[in-house]
Design an enzyme around this catalytic site. Structure first.
Site, short mmCIF file in Angstrom:
data_model
loop_
_atom_site.label_atom_id
_atom_site.label_comp_id
_atom_site.label_asym_id
_atom_site.label_seq_id
_atom_site.Cartn_x
_atom_site.Cartn_y
_atom_site.Cartn_z
N GLU A 1 68.00 47.03 52.75
CA GLU A 1 67.28 46.35 51.66
C GLU A 1 66.19 45.48 52.26
O GLU A 1 66.43 44.68 53.15
CB GLU A 1 68.26 45.50 50.85
CG GLU A 1 67.61 44.55 49.86
CD GLU A 1 66.72 45.26 48.84
OE1 GLU A 1 65.56 44.82 48.69
OE2 GLU A 1 67.19 46.25 48.22
N ASP B 1 62.55 47.18 55.87
CA ASP B 1 61.90 48.23 55.10
C ASP B 1 62.62 49.55 55.38
O ASP B 1 62.91 49.88 56.54
CB ASP B 1 60.43 48.33 55.51
CG ASP B 1 59.70 49.41 54.75
OD1 ASP B 1 59.82 50.59 55.14
OD2 ASP B 1 58.99 49.09 53.79
N ASP C 1 67.22 54.99 46.83
CA ASP C 1 67.30 54.31 45.54
C ASP C 1 66.51 52.99 45.58
O ASP C 1 66.95 51.98 45.04
CB ASP C 1 68.77 54.04 45.17
CG ASP C 1 68.94 53.60 43.73
OD1 ASP C 1 68.05 53.90 42.90
OD2 ASP C 1 69.96 52.95 43.42
#
Length: 296
Positions: free
Chosen positions: A114, A141, A162
């Protein structure tokens, strides 16, 4: 009971902001973050102006229940692979996917990536996000992580894409080069599962780009103009008898989460029989990925 619960959830998700209590809000380096409570439903949002851009939701009295249809659709991935030993999730949200996979496969190694430390903090504090010796959280990233993982010669049985920035998938996570880097991290019989949208103006571009990198792939769509899950492997198509065998193996355990694996099979289609984008569609590349312009 499940149908009644689903109706109640839809009503809560489509309610106006005035009907929800904002229990946390902050402006991170990347986005505005809101956590809202409405009765028993808690949701994470990245954009206060749009009441339908929930990134993650959970029932406070039943955190394991999968609120969003797309999270259930993601588990069609299990038809493509044997029980996963290693999982990579790009984009944490509230940690729903990680938690569910851990419950199903407690010995599997799960790496959650994340970019936004604030999202990680919120997942831990408000969404019962599980972390232990099997589950790691990496603040980075997603593309940079994948590049570095390739240098370390890591591989994963199941890679879940996602990541959303509040509007759509970040454009550097849509390109041919990124998908090639992701494909290189797959174990020999692994699967990439990508959460996209069938209603997006980028639909054709995404379809053509995934096909250019993976060849024929599967897609799962249970509703029109809603989420589309792309399932892509190194080997392309999976034998139908093997899909049936795998469905039988996971059916009982998935029912505990409200997932009907046979319904997902009916929602699956292969591009081998249905290439529903123009043949001359341009491929998204690092030099040509105007996602924000195209997705209008």
């Amino acid at each position: 009971m499940r149908n009644k619960l689903f109706v109640l959830l839809l009503a809560a998700l489509t309610s106006t902001l005035a009907n929800a209590d904002i229990i946390h809000q902050e402006k991170s380096l990347y986005r505005n973050i809101f956590v809202e409570d409405r009765d028993n439903l808690r949701c994470l949002k990245f954009n206060v102006k749009d009441t339908l851009t929930h990134q993650s939701c959970m029932l406070k009295n039943d955190p394991d229940y999968l609120v969003f249809n797309y999270t259930k659709m993601m588990f069609a991935s299990l038809l493509m692979i044997e029980p996963p030993k290693s999982v990579l999730i790009i984009g944490l949200g509230g940690g729903t996917m990680s938690n569910t996979i851990h419950h199903l496969y407690p010995d599997a190694i799960i790496d959650n990536v994340e970019i936004d430390p604030a999202v990680v903090k919120v997942a831990r504090k408000y969404f019962d996000f599980i972390e232990n010796d099997k589950i790691s959280t990496i603040e980075a990233d997603g593309r940079i992580f994948i590049k570095r993982a390739a240098l370390r010669k890591q591989s994963y049985d199941w890679i879940i894409l996602d990541a959303f920035n509040g509007d759509y998938i970040p454009e550097h996570l849509l390109t041919k080069e990124f998908l090639e880097e992701t494909k290189a991290l797959l174990s020999e019989n692994g699967v990439v599962a990508a959460n996209t949208f069938s209603s997006s103006a980028l639909y054709d571009y995404e379809s053509a780009t995934y096909y250019d990198v993976f060849g024929d792939y599967y897609q799962v769509q249970t509703q029109r103009r809603s989420n589309r899950i792309i399932l892509a492997t190194k080997s392309g198509q999976v034998d139908s008898e093997l899909i049936t065998k795998r469905a039988e193996a996971v059916d009982a355990s998935l029912k505990d989460y409200g997932i009907d694996i046979y319904e997902l099979i009916n929602a699956m289609s292969s591009t081998k029989n249905n290439q529903d984008w123009p043949k001359n569609t341009r491929i998204l590349t690092d030099q040509y990925s105007p996602a924000n312009l195209l997705n209008q």
